[in-house]
Design a protein around this motif. Sequence first.
Motif, PDB file in Angstrom:
ATOM      1  N   ARG A  38       4.646  -4.047   3.147  1.00 19.95           N
ATOM      2  CA  ARG A  38       3.498  -3.568   3.333  1.00 19.95           C
ATOM      3  C   ARG A  38       2.341  -2.495   3.501  1.00 19.95           C
ATOM      4  N   VAL A  39       3.517  -0.854   3.765  1.00 18.46           N
ATOM      5  CA  VAL A  39       2.723   0.086   3.979  1.00 18.46           C
ATOM      6  C   VAL A  39       4.266   1.477   3.617  1.00 18.46           C
ATOM      7  N   SER A  40       3.853   2.408   2.639  1.00 19.53           N
ATOM      8  CA  SER A  40       4.860   2.813   1.916  1.00 19.53           C
ATOM      9  C   SER A  40       4.714   4.577   2.083  1.00 19.53           C
ATOM     10  N   ILE A  41       5.697   5.027   3.325  1.00 21.36           N
ATOM     11  CA  ILE A  41       4.661   6.063   3.013  1.00 21.36           C
ATOM     12  C   ILE A  41       6.228   7.246   2.993  1.00 21.36           C
ATOM     13  N   GLY A  42       5.850   8.671   1.525  1.00 23.18           N
ATOM     14  CA  GLY A  42       6.670   9.951   2.125  1.00 23.18           C
ATOM     15  C   GLY A  42       6.859  10.620   3.541  1.00 23.18           C
ATOM     16  N   VAL A  43       8.255  10.656   3.628  1.00 27.57           N
ATOM     17  CA  VAL A  43       7.399  11.455   4.878  1.00 27.57           C
ATOM     18  C   VAL A  43       8.420  12.589   5.662  1.00 27.57           C
ATOM     19  N   GLY A  44       8.752  13.348   4.324  1.00 23.64           N
ATOM     20  CA  GLY A  44       9.910  14.468   4.019  1.00 23.64           C
ATOM     21  C   GLY A  44      11.111  15.278   4.918  1.00 23.64           C
ATOM     22  N   GLY A  45      11.086  15.687   5.738  1.00 24.86           N
ATOM     23  CA  GLY A  45      11.798  15.900   6.530  1.00 24.86           C
ATOM     24  C   GLY A  45      12.081  15.044   7.431  1.00 24.86           C
ATOM     25  N   THR A  46      11.262  13.996   7.783  1.00 26.74           N
ATOM     26  CA  THR A  46      11.035  13.521   9.412  1.00 26.74           C
ATOM     27  C   THR A  46      12.348  13.127   9.954  1.00 26.74           C
ATOM     28  N   PHE A  47      13.431  12.345   9.170  1.00 27.51           N
ATOM     29  CA  PHE A  47      14.574  12.088  10.044  1.00 27.51           C
ATOM     30  C   PHE A  47      15.574  12.706  10.340  1.00 27.51           C
ATOM     31  N   ASP A  48      15.347  14.259   9.563  1.00 31.17           N
ATOM     32  CA  ASP A  48      15.484  15.480  10.256  1.00 31.17           C
ATOM     33  C   ASP A  48      15.597  15.965  11.653  1.00 31.17           C
ATOM     34  N   VAL A  49      14.343  15.670  12.016  1.00 39.76           N
ATOM     35  CA  VAL A  49      13.828  16.102  12.927  1.00 39.76           C
ATOM     36  C   VAL A  49      14.034  15.306  14.580  1.00 39.76           C
ATOM     37  N   MET A  88       7.729  -0.091  -5.346  1.00 47.53           N
ATOM     38  CA  MET A  88       6.887  -1.180  -4.680  1.00 47.53           C
ATOM     39  C   MET A  88       6.677  -2.335  -5.357  1.00 47.53           C
ATOM     40  N   PRO A  89       6.683  -2.844  -6.800  1.00 47.35           N
ATOM     41  CA  PRO A  89       6.361  -4.271  -7.390  1.00 47.35           C
ATOM     42  C   PRO A  89       8.071  -4.553  -6.770  1.00 47.35           C
ATOM     43  N   ILE A  90       8.570  -4.108  -6.721  1.00 50.09           N
ATOM     44  CA  ILE A  90      10.016  -4.575  -6.297  1.00 50.09           C
ATOM     45  C   ILE A  90       9.936  -5.168  -4.854  1.00 50.09           C
ATOM     46  N   ILE A  91       9.627  -3.824  -3.715  1.00 48.00           N
ATOM     47  CA  ILE A  91       9.955  -4.067  -2.743  1.00 48.00           C
ATOM     48  C   ILE A  91       8.854  -4.521  -1.779  1.00 48.00           C
ATOM     49  N   LYS A  92       7.591  -4.662  -2.308  1.00 50.96           N
ATOM     50  CA  LYS A  92       6.560  -4.735  -1.543  1.00 50.96           C
ATOM     51  C   LYS A  92       6.533  -4.300  -0.249  1.00 50.96           C
ATOM     52  N   HIS A 126       0.861  -0.958   0.265  1.00 54.10           N
ATOM     53  CA  HIS A 126      -0.008   0.133   0.257  1.00 54.10           C
ATOM     54  C   HIS A 126       0.791   1.197  -0.080  1.00 54.10           C
ATOM     55  N   PHE A 127       0.079   2.094  -0.505  1.00 57.48           N
ATOM     56  CA  PHE A 127       1.262   3.541  -0.511  1.00 57.48           C
ATOM     57  C   PHE A 127       0.602   4.934  -0.202  1.00 57.48           C
ATOM     58  N   VAL A 128       1.352   5.517   0.814  1.00 60.02           N
ATOM     59  CA  VAL A 128      -0.026   6.802   1.847  1.00 60.02           C
ATOM     60  C   VAL A 128       0.528   7.754   1.501  1.00 60.02           C
ATOM     61  N   ILE A 129       0.512   8.978   1.652  1.00 58.49           N
ATOM     62  CA  ILE A 129       0.457  10.098   1.086  1.00 58.49           C
ATOM     63  C   ILE A 129       0.490  10.828   2.292  1.00 58.49           C
ATOM     64  N   THR A 130       1.251  12.314   2.702  1.00 60.85           N
ATOM     65  CA  THR A 130       0.878  13.215   4.117  1.00 60.85           C
ATOM     66  C   THR A 130       1.131  13.833   2.855  1.00 60.85           C
ATOM     67  N   ALA A 131      -0.292  14.310   2.446  1.00 61.22           N
ATOM     68  CA  ALA A 131      -0.488  15.825   1.650  1.00 61.22           C
ATOM     69  C   ALA A 131      -0.722  17.516   2.348  1.00 61.22           C
ATOM     70  N   ASP A 132       0.997  18.060   2.047  1.00 59.24           N
ATOM     71  CA  ASP A 132       0.603  19.577   2.386  1.00 59.24           C
ATOM     72  C   ASP A 132       0.179  20.667   1.994  1.00 59.24           C
ATOM     73  N   ALA A 189      14.733  -5.158  -0.374  1.00 66.05           N
ATOM     74  CA  ALA A 189      13.680  -6.052  -0.395  1.00 66.05           C
ATOM     75  C   ALA A 189      13.998  -7.148   0.062  1.00 66.05           C
ATOM     76  N   GLU A 190      15.390  -7.401  -0.315  1.00 64.69           N
ATOM     77  CA  GLU A 190      15.496  -8.719   0.948  1.00 64.69           C
ATOM     78  C   GLU A 190      15.460  -8.199   2.692  1.00 64.69           C
ATOM     79  N   LEU A 191      15.350  -7.042   2.733  1.00 64.46           N
ATOM     80  CA  LEU A 191      14.736  -7.254   4.599  1.00 64.46           C
ATOM     81  C   LEU A 191      13.208  -7.192   5.042  1.00 64.46           C
ATOM     82  N   ASP A 192      12.687  -7.346   3.421  1.00 62.52           N
ATOM     83  CA  ASP A 192      11.572  -7.449   3.401  1.00 62.52           C
ATOM     84  C   ASP A 192      10.151  -6.783   4.471  1.00 62.52           C
ATOM     85  N   PRO A 193      10.538  -5.118   4.483  1.00 65.87           N
ATOM     86  CA  PRO A 193      10.138  -4.242   5.630  1.00 65.87           C
ATOM     87  C   PRO A 193       8.113  -4.470   5.773  1.00 65.87           C
ATOM     88  N   ASP A 194       7.434  -4.304   6.908  1.00 66.07           N
ATOM     89  CA  ASP A 194       6.300  -4.317   6.599  1.00 66.07           C
ATOM     90  C   ASP A 194       5.786  -2.977   6.341  1.00 66.07           C
TER      91      ASP A 194
END
Length: 249
Positions: A190-201, A184-188, A42-48, A160-165
Amino acid sequence: MSSVVSKSEQSRVEILGMPVDRVTMSETMARLEEFVSSGRPHFVITADAAGIVQAQSDQDYQLLYRRADLITPDSAGVLWAAKRLGKPMSERVSGVDIVDRVCALSADTGDSIFFLGAAPGVAELAAEKMRLKYPGCNIVGTRNGYFPAESDRVVAAEIAELDPDFLFVAMGIPRQEKFILDTMPIIKARVSIGVGGTFDVFSGKVKRAPVIIQKLKLEWLWRTLQNPSKLSKTKLLPKFVLLVLKQKR
Ligand code: UDP
């Protein structure tokens, strides 16, 4: 002839032609748990607001929105627009908050998480901070987000080797969403989300605005003052307001 309005239409609002789901944080978490249980990607967008303005002149990005399984309201501007269009939403559901909640969830469920994006070392530092905050949180890998688009498939094969949820991609709009849909077809995950500057925070590189500033809906101003390179995005906000004021209710 009576018109039938589907549940998904009622729970979505179109802001400048871009769909946004009218979900709260707890509803979002429930959906994410369903996505994981389904076993399918599944693919999730956080809209701003800035992303919605950028999409006006980027047809590929518009199509990405149409393919998302869930689009959360990530900014005060989106909440304002929804209210003005007569479909109010009760709270922001930001990338930073989703990652935090999912890390807490993972400490209970063992769901696996991959952090992709930001400058070298930042995602790893963010992961260390989350493991300390939520002992047992199952972050299975991290990687920086500085690689050319030609390497996307190679990076995807490694993940994909790590098969994350959960796959969180922090490479900025629209690069992160394009990476997710292409791979997505390679990694599969279950949830993929774009999260912008989150890791910087989370890594402490960038400070989140104090709660009072968030409540005053001025987080965008705080971010711009911390990082003047964001000025080009901040400049899109008046355009967003003008376009929404012109949109028919
Ligand atoms: N970034 C990245 N690869 C790139 C360009 C940017 O990993 O090629 C990272 C950058 O280091 C930052 C994040 O993407 O951590 C973008 O953050 P920003 O707050 O600008 O995101 P947006 O406002 O686009 O959601």
